[in-house]
Enzyme design. Structure first.
Site, PDB file in Angstrom:
ATOM      1  N   THR A  12       3.031 -10.893   2.428  1.00 23.64           N
ATOM      2  CA  THR A  12       4.211 -10.815   1.562  1.00 23.64           C
ATOM      3  C   THR A  12       4.986 -12.127   1.565  1.00 23.64           C
ATOM      4  OG1 THR A  12       4.364  -8.447   1.872  1.00 23.64           O
ATOM      5  CG2 THR A  12       6.388  -9.538   1.230  1.00 23.64           C
ATOM      6  N   TYR A  17       4.549  -5.980  -6.129  1.00 23.08           N
ATOM      7  CA  TYR A  17       4.220  -7.397  -5.973  1.00 23.08           C
ATOM      8  C   TYR A  17       2.813  -7.524  -5.409  1.00 23.08           C
ATOM      9  CZ  TYR A  17       5.104  -6.838  -0.931  1.00 23.08           C
ATOM     10  OH  TYR A  17       5.058  -6.441   0.372  1.00 23.08           O
ATOM     11  N   SER A  30      -2.502  -8.432   4.532  1.00 22.90           N
ATOM     12  CA  SER A  30      -3.113  -8.312   5.870  1.00 22.90           C
ATOM     13  C   SER A  30      -3.732  -6.943   6.106  1.00 22.90           C
ATOM     14  CB  SER A  30      -2.101  -8.665   6.957  1.00 22.90           C
ATOM     15  OG  SER A  30      -1.132  -7.654   7.108  1.00 22.90           O
ATOM     16  N   THR A  80       2.711  -8.753   7.326  1.00 23.72           N
ATOM     17  CA  THR A  80       3.287  -8.076   8.496  1.00 23.72           C
ATOM     18  C   THR A  80       2.544  -6.794   8.882  1.00 23.72           C
ATOM     19  OG1 THR A  80       4.864  -6.784   7.183  1.00 23.72           O
ATOM     20  CG2 THR A  80       5.599  -8.949   7.968  1.00 23.72           C
ATOM     21  N   ASP A  81       1.731  -6.235   7.949  1.00 19.27           N
ATOM     22  CA  ASP A  81       1.072  -4.952   8.264  1.00 19.27           C
ATOM     23  C   ASP A  81       0.210  -5.040   9.520  1.00 19.27           C
ATOM     24  OD1 ASP A  81       2.239  -3.953   5.997  1.00 19.27           O
ATOM     25  OD2 ASP A  81       0.386  -3.725   4.848  1.00 19.27           O
ATOM     26  N   LYS A 107       5.409  -3.226  14.971  1.00 21.51           N
ATOM     27  CA  LYS A 107       6.113  -3.093  13.690  1.00 21.51           C
ATOM     28  C   LYS A 107       6.703  -1.696  13.644  1.00 21.51           C
ATOM     29  CE  LYS A 107       5.750  -3.592   8.694  1.00 21.51           C
ATOM     30  NZ  LYS A 107       4.983  -3.987   7.509  1.00 21.51           N
ATOM     31  N   GLU A 137      -2.199  13.723  33.376  1.00 19.75           N
ATOM     32  CA  GLU A 137      -2.741  15.016  32.928  1.00 19.75           C
ATOM     33  C   GLU A 137      -4.244  14.927  32.655  1.00 19.75           C
ATOM     34  OE1 GLU A 137      -0.311  17.746  30.474  1.00 19.75           O
ATOM     35  OE2 GLU A 137       1.008  16.023  30.233  1.00 19.75           O
TER      36      GLU A 137
END
Ligand code: ASP
Length: 362
Positions: A32, A43, A76, A109-110, A182, A303
């Site tokens: 982005t 976009y 990304s 950023t993904d 994120k 556990e």
């Protein structure tokens, strides 16, 4: 008070004098930060070339000499092994080039955290390596990319940014790749620390680190470019209530050498899954238990009896990060106990325990 004094001691005030010695290589992959608005509402990520983004911030020349390479132009969400290997080659070249003092990677950023963690493992020390992205496309009326890129360059130009592995700069914050996630789909300050705090911050032109680097200046990676291929051999499987046992029986038949369970709570999974996982481990598969919970640690033998199952606890690593570390470790043919030790290390090692390895790098 002590924290404040320490921060002040580590403040690096950047100015025109510093610029003469610094030479920063920017490696662009898209995202982005290079996004261009569509006539409709959305976009396209990675639409603008890096030279256009650099030209939009002429102040950048005040920090360092800048050179760049367009490694990829993707959103990304499409990050893949081939781009990662091209990025490896570009970072490796810049690390070895004596004229280049630091590296900045622009990234969507993904999956920025995944890539930053991967390259943190591959280049754990040495010259600053900074990942940066943006939440708004470059032509947005209040785009965050220009300031983020300028901040990333300011951090890269700071002497205190060396020997920290890969760092993330976003919304005036500095984070360690190992310790970032994120946490918001829209917020400009989307990256937050999983455990502990931020590594530092930017206050106007000042770069402030909150603590000195914990890594030695000659820490070597255990991994190389060939290990990146193994990422395809590890799958992540999410578990959730009322998951049918037929589903994970079928899914396990498709899983390669490694499986990361994105478990609930402390890396837990339905007890009906246990028998299938035992069969998978007995057939040579490696199971790492991680958690969908974003903070805290997944501990051994709570556990789930990891000793009995032969599984590894991801400790502070999220499922995607555990996948990357497990994949890089596959070529080392470590037994589960040694794998567990590698998961507990800032810089994973083949032979030493974590404490010995950290001391050896000092
Ligand atoms: N989908 C975009 C990407 O990861 C989102 C972003 O960069 O914020 O490339």
């Amino acid at each position: 008070m002590i924290k404040l004094l320490l921060a002040m001691a580590l403040v690096s005030i950047l100015g025109a004098n510093a610029a003469a010695q610094e030479h920063i290589q920017i490696l662009a992959t898209g995202g982005t930060i290079a996004g261009k608005s569509l006539p409709s509402s959305g976009y396209t990520s990675g639409a603008l070339p890096i030279d256009t983004l650099i030209a939009a911030i002429p102040e950048i020349e005040g920090y360092a000499k800048i050179s760049w390479q367009q490694v990829a132009s993707i959103g990304s969400q499409d990050m893949n092994i081939s781009v990662w290997k091209n990025l490896y080659r570009a970072i490796d070249k810049a690390k070895k080039d004596e004229k280049i003092t630091a590296i900045v990677v622009t990234h969507g950023t993904d999956t920025l955290v995944d890539s930053a963690f991967l390259f943190d493992l591959l280049f754990p020390s040495g010259k600053p390596l900074i990942f940066v992205g943006a939440m708004r496309p470059a032509d947005h009326r209040s785009a965050d990319g220009p300031q983020n890129l300028l901040d990333a360059v300011a951090v890269a130009a700071s002497a205190e940014a060396s020997h920290r592995g890969a760092l993330i700069v976003m919304d005036s914050n500095i984070l360690e790749a190992r310790n970032a996630f994120k946490q918001h789909t829209e917020s400009l300050g989307t990256f937050k620390p999983t455990n502990g705090g931020f590594a530092g911050e930017l206050v106007k032109n000042e770069v402030v680190f909150f603590h000195p680097p914990v890594r030695g200046n000659d820490a070597e990676s255990l991994f190389g470019i060939a290990d990146i291929d193994r990422i395809a051999d590890v799958s992540v499987m999410a578990v959730y209530p009322a998951l049918s046992s037929q589903h994970y029986k079928d899914a396990l038949a498709l899983v390669g050498k490694g499986l990361v369970i994105a478990g609930v709570g402390n890396g837990n999974f339905p007890s009906s899954m246990h028998g299938y996982l035992t069969q998978y481990v007995d057939a040579g598969g490696i199971v790492v238990r991680a958690s969908q919970v974003p903070m805290g640690h997944v501990s051994r033998n709570i556990e789930v009896d990891d000793d009995r199952l032969g599984s590894v606890a991801s400790l502070g690593l999220s499922p995607p990060k555990a996948r990357i570390l497990l994949a890089l470790l596959l070529n080392k043919n470590m037994p589960p106990r040694q794998l567990q030790n590698a998961f507990s290390c800032q810089i994973p090692t083949a032979t030493k325990t974590c404490g010995e390895a950290q001391r050896a790098t000092k």
